[in-house]
Structures are given as C-alpha cells and as structure tokens.
Design a protein around this motif. Structure first.
Motif, PDB file in Angstrom:
ATOM      1  N   GLY A  99      96.433  97.196  50.348  1.00  0.00           N
ATOM      2  CA  GLY A  99      95.297  96.396  50.810  1.00  0.00           C
ATOM      3  C   GLY A  99      94.756  95.458  49.744  1.00  0.00           C
ATOM      4  O   GLY A  99      94.271  94.352  50.050  1.00  0.00           O
ATOM      5  N   SER A 100      94.842  95.854  48.481  1.00  0.00           N
ATOM      6  CA  SER A 100      94.311  95.001  47.412  1.00  0.00           C
ATOM      7  C   SER A 100      95.114  93.709  47.249  1.00  0.00           C
ATOM      8  O   SER A 100      94.608  92.720  46.726  1.00  0.00           O
ATOM      9  N   LEU A 101      96.397  93.716  47.707  1.00  0.00           N
ATOM     10  CA  LEU A 101      97.212  92.502  47.596  1.00  0.00           C
ATOM     11  C   LEU A 101      96.716  91.376  48.495  1.00  0.00           C
ATOM     12  O   LEU A 101      97.078  90.212  48.291  1.00  0.00           O
ATOM     13  N   MET A 102      95.895  91.690  49.481  1.00  0.00           N
ATOM     14  CA  MET A 102      95.367  90.646  50.353  1.00  0.00           C
ATOM     15  C   MET A 102      94.468  89.671  49.609  1.00  0.00           C
ATOM     16  O   MET A 102      94.235  88.546  50.081  1.00  0.00           O
ATOM     17  N   ALA A 103      93.973  90.045  48.432  1.00  0.00           N
ATOM     18  CA  ALA A 103      93.138  89.121  47.651  1.00  0.00           C
ATOM     19  C   ALA A 103      93.939  87.940  47.118  1.00  0.00           C
ATOM     20  O   ALA A 103      93.378  86.884  46.800  1.00  0.00           O
ATOM     21  N   THR A 104      95.270  88.108  47.026  1.00  0.00           N
ATOM     22  CA  THR A 104      96.093  87.003  46.526  1.00  0.00           C
ATOM     23  C   THR A 104      96.292  85.908  47.566  1.00  0.00           C
ATOM     24  O   THR A 104      96.621  84.775  47.215  1.00  0.00           O
ATOM     25  N   VAL A 105      96.089  86.223  48.836  1.00  0.00           N
ATOM     26  CA  VAL A 105      96.343  85.231  49.880  1.00  0.00           C
ATOM     27  C   VAL A 105      95.330  84.084  49.831  1.00  0.00           C
ATOM     28  O   VAL A 105      95.714  82.909  49.791  1.00  0.00           O
ATOM     29  N   PRO A 106      93.994  84.332  49.847  1.00  0.00           N
ATOM     30  CA  PRO A 106      93.068  83.194  49.734  1.00  0.00           C
ATOM     31  C   PRO A 106      93.170  82.472  48.393  1.00  0.00           C
ATOM     32  O   PRO A 106      92.941  81.264  48.320  1.00  0.00           O
ATOM     33  N   ALA A 107      93.541  83.199  47.329  1.00  0.00           N
ATOM     34  CA  ALA A 107      93.697  82.538  46.032  1.00  0.00           C
ATOM     35  C   ALA A 107      94.845  81.536  46.070  1.00  0.00           C
ATOM     36  O   ALA A 107      94.741  80.421  45.543  1.00  0.00           O
ATOM     37  N   ALA A 108      95.969  81.909  46.698  1.00  0.00           N
ATOM     38  CA  ALA A 108      97.099  80.988  46.820  1.00  0.00           C
ATOM     39  C   ALA A 108      96.790  79.858  47.793  1.00  0.00           C
ATOM     40  O   ALA A 108      97.217  78.708  47.595  1.00  0.00           O
ATOM     41  N   THR A 109      96.025  80.143  48.849  1.00  0.00           N
ATOM     42  CA  THR A 109      95.702  79.107  49.828  1.00  0.00           C
ATOM     43  C   THR A 109      94.810  78.030  49.230  1.00  0.00           C
ATOM     44  O   THR A 109      94.933  76.847  49.565  1.00  0.00           O
ATOM     45  N   ALA A 110      93.897  78.405  48.336  1.00  0.00           N
ATOM     46  CA  ALA A 110      92.986  77.432  47.734  1.00  0.00           C
ATOM     47  C   ALA A 110      93.724  76.377  46.926  1.00  0.00           C
ATOM     48  O   ALA A 110      93.219  75.258  46.748  1.00  0.00           O
ATOM     49  N   ALA A 111      94.915  76.706  46.432  1.00  0.00           N
ATOM     50  CA  ALA A 111      95.685  75.720  45.676  1.00  0.00           C
ATOM     51  C   ALA A 111      96.356  74.696  46.575  1.00  0.00           C
ATOM     52  O   ALA A 111      96.772  73.639  46.103  1.00  0.00           O
ATOM     53  N   LEU A 112      96.445  74.985  47.883  1.00  0.00           N
ATOM     54  CA  LEU A 112      97.143  74.100  48.803  1.00  0.00           C
ATOM     55  C   LEU A 112      96.236  73.467  49.846  1.00  0.00           C
ATOM     56  O   LEU A 112      96.564  72.398  50.370  1.00  0.00           O
ATOM     57  N   ALA A 113      95.138  74.114  50.189  1.00  0.00           N
ATOM     58  CA  ALA A 113      94.294  73.644  51.287  1.00  0.00           C
ATOM     59  C   ALA A 113      92.846  73.546  50.831  1.00  0.00           C
ATOM     60  O   ALA A 113      92.490  73.912  49.709  1.00  0.00           O
TER      61      ALA A 113
END
Length: 448
Positions: A99-113
């Motif tokens: 579950g803690s890996l879900m924090a990487t998803v918004p972090a990666a999205t902010a670099a693209l969107a």
C-alpha cells in the motif's frame, strides 16, 4: 546507400519558405521514407562500434513518447502504475504490504501532468491503497493509517510544487513574449527579396536566452537602389543592445532620404557620436566604445555594388565556383572614432554578375574558436559548399560553426550573417499559398 537517401531527401524538398528572421527553412510536410530512412528517423545516428536498435524496439520507443506527450498520456500512465501495484499486491501473500507504494503514483504524475490531474490520481491512489490494505487485513491497524497519511502528504507536496511551477511558468512565458517582441523591433526580419535581389539572414546571440545582441543588420530602399547595413558593437550580448539600437534607428531614419552613400555614413557617425555623448554621464568607459559597420548600396539593375567599410570584416563574393574576399579600397575607422565628415569616406565600386552572391558577416563568425583555440575558417567552409541550393548556404555555415565551437553553447560572441544574391533572368516576389505563407517564385524582371 546513405548518400542515395540524402540526395533523395534533398531533391524532395520544396521551395524554401521564410522563418521569422528572414532565414530559409525546409518544408516540413511529411514525406514517405525508405526503410533505411525510416530506421534512421526513429533511432537516430548510431555510434560506430555499437549495436543499432531494431526497428521494432524503435517503434515501441516512439509510441511510448507519443503516449506520454498526448493529452491523456499522463493519466493513462498513472492508471497503469496503480493497476500494476494492485496486481502484484493481490498476487503476493497477505504478509507483504504494498500500500505504501501508491505514494509514488501521484509523485510520478506531477512530473507529467498538471495539478488537477495529479489531485485526481492522488484520490485514486488512496482508494487503491484502501483496497490493498483491506485485502491484507490491515483495517484498524496503525499501518493502514500510515499508508494513507504517506499518500496524502506526498500528494499535497507535489500538488503544491506543481501549482507554484505552473504559475512561475506562465509568468516566465509572459515576460519572454514581451522580451521577444521588443527584440524583434530592434532586429527586424529581412525581406526575402527586393526586386532582383534575393536576401537571407541568420543571427545567433551569445546570450543563451536572447534573440539579439551587439551585432546588427538592416536593409532599406532608397531612390533607385537598395542599401544594406551590417555592424558589430564593441562588447557582446545584452550589454551592447543599446548601442546597436542607436545605430539602427539612425540608419532607418536616414537611409531613404540621403542620396550619397558617403553622406549617409557621415550621418550614422554623427548619430553614434551623439549617442555616446548622451550616455557619457553614466558610463565612464564610453570613450572606449565604438561600432564597426559595413554599408552597401546596390542599384536597381544590380550591375554593381557600392561599399563603405568602417573597420568591419570585408564581405565574401561567391561567383560560381570562385570565392574571394572583397576588401574596401580605403577603409575608414569604426563609428564613434571618426569625425572627418562625408569627405573622409571612400566608396568602393565592384561589379556584380548575375547569380553572384555576397556574404556579409560579423567577427563573431571568423573569431569563433574550437577547444584547441583554432579560429573558424569561413572561407574554407564556403569553398567546400556543394552549391546545390544557395538558400542553404547560411545553414551550412552555421552547422560548421556550431560543430567547430562544440555546440550551440560554445559560441562566445554574437554572430550575424546576411547573403544578397543577384538573380538572373528574373526576380523574386512574394506570393501566398493556400495556408497564407509566402513563397518565393521567379517571374519576369522587375525594377526595385
């Protein structure tokens, strides 16, 4: 085989158009590529000794770049990350918590969107974390709370940073648009043609974010003639723009109403002297400032060139396979250092054959050095020109100059070049195609 492909691409180009600075550019209409050209287009040039990528992997890489650059690409990328983490979480034993890996998803999205898409992905990440922790039986434990708090904090930070970045980007784009408009007023685009003369220009400023610097060029119509000015202010970059603006303003206001070329140069000298006197109160080093200038005049029939040189590098005359420098008969001192009046300027007259080309340039071209300190040999570069299209001469020289100094960032001084070609059996005029862009065509001879 590569040479055949290059010749086919060159022959497939349409008549060059005009860029914002009056320089040529190639037609960007997509064309069918051969198998070799398609592979080179996708993979780029490979270094010797390395194994080239396959066409399939190249197409996959190109498709990946197209997806991430599209409007919905970042959103699909984030959904794919969430689905992958969910899949692995359901496949692993319940003792392994992802579950803690879900924090990487918004972090990666902010670099693209943007911030809105990132906030949406943050909410979906929290929902996916709840599903994973529910599957692992973590409801009611501190681990479940830590997972949600971690996702919320990371999302809040990246959304805040993304919002601030978007605001700064908008402000920077606005300021840059204003700066570009001001710089375009200073160095106006050269017209593609005037009567039987075809004109091209290129400008490279030493400052990486500037469009203009201490080099200058301009063209003006006079009674029965066309006059060209190219100059170089002592110094470089944005600090020399003030002096360049003073000389350009004087040329534009005097070129049309002055009959004699020597009188025009004397007026430019007076304007530069007056400019230096005005700034002497705030600049203690004004006595050391000057401007080199080259003034040309070509009559309506294009039969000759009249020239006055004030400390500027002499132009090159390209006539067929012959390339030679054209020095002035009696050069004058740079502007700002001479006060003898019109009688102090001698006019050099030289014939101009049909299809001959004059290359005007500043010392930023010939004084460019490579990492070993060797100067750029402009005459040798022109002599090596294949001569397929005269409109491609300036890009050819700039490619050699860039390679000589080791890239665009290696240019330590402003560089400007102008080519003036006398056309034979016709003249260039402006004509509009279906998209509203001007194209140069040849028709019957016209007067200036």
């Amino acid at each position: 085989m590569l040479g055949i492909v290059v010749r086919r691409v060159r022959k497939g180009r349409s008549e060059p158009g005009q860029s914002g600075t009056g320089t040529t550019r190639f037609d960007e209409t997509p064309r069918p590529l051969t198998r070799t050209a398609w592979f080179t287009h996708l993979t780029g040039t490979t270094r010797r000794g390395t194994r080239p990528r396959t066409a399939r992997s190249a197409r996959i890489r190109a498709a990946g770049h197209a997806v991430t650059a599209s409007r919905y690409g970042p959103f699909l990328f984030a959904i794919t990350m969430i689905a992958a983490i969910l899949g692995f979480g359901f496949m692993l034993p319940t003792s392994e918590h992802l579950g803690s890996l879900m924090a990487t998803v918004p972090a990666a999205t902010a670099a693209l969107a943007g911030a809105r898409v990132t906030a949406t992905i943050a909410g979906l990440s929290c929902a996916a974390c709840v599903m994973l922790d529910g599957h692992d039986g973590l409801f009611g434990t501190s681990t479940f709370v830590v997972h949600l708090v971690a996702i919320a904090l990371v999302s809040l930070c990246v959304i805040t940073f993304r919002t601030l970045r978007e605001r700064s980007t908008r402000e920077l784009l606005g300021v840059r648009a204003v700066a570009e408009a001001v710089q375009r007023v200073l160095i106006r685009p050269m017209p593609p043609s005037i009567g039987s003369l075809r004109i091209r220009a290129e400008y490279r400023a030493s400052h990486p974010q500037a469009l203009v610097g201490g080099d200058l060029y301009a063209v003006a119509r006079a009674d029965g003639a066309v006059r060209f000015l190219i100059g170089d202010v002592k110094g470089k970059g944005l600090a020399a723009v003030d002096d360049a603006a003073a000389l350009l303003g004087a040329f534009r206001s005097s070129a049309r109403r002055t009959s004699s070329l020597a009188t025009l140069m004397a007026l430019l000298e007076e304007a530069v002297q007056a400019h230096f006197e005005e700034i002497s109160a705030t600049d203690p080093d004004v006595a050391e400032r000057f401007i080199t200038a080259l003034l040309l005049e070509i009559p309506a029939d294009g039969s000759c060139v009249r020239m006055i040189n004030c400390g500027h590098p002499p132009p090159f005359l390209v006539d067929g396979d012959t390339v030679r420098s054209v020095p002035a008969r009696r050069p004058a001192p740079p502007l700002g250092l001479n006060s003898t009046g019109a009688q102090g300027y001698a006019t050099t007259v030289l014939p101009l054959a049909e299809d001959a080309l004059l290359l005007l340039y500043t010392d930023g071209v010939i004084e460019a050095r490579d990492p070993k300190g060797t100067f750029f040999d402009l005459e040798a570069r022109i002599a090596g020109w294949p001569g397929w299209e005269r409109d491609e001469l300036l890009p050819y020289i700039l490619d050699g100059l860039t390679a000589h100094v080791g890239g665009n960032m290696g240019l330590n001084d402003d560089a400007a070049m102008v080519t003036v070609q006398r056309l034979g059996n016709g003249s260039v005029h402006r004509q509009h195609d279906g998209r509203g862009k001007g194209m140069a065509t040849l028709e019957a001879r016209a007067e200036v």
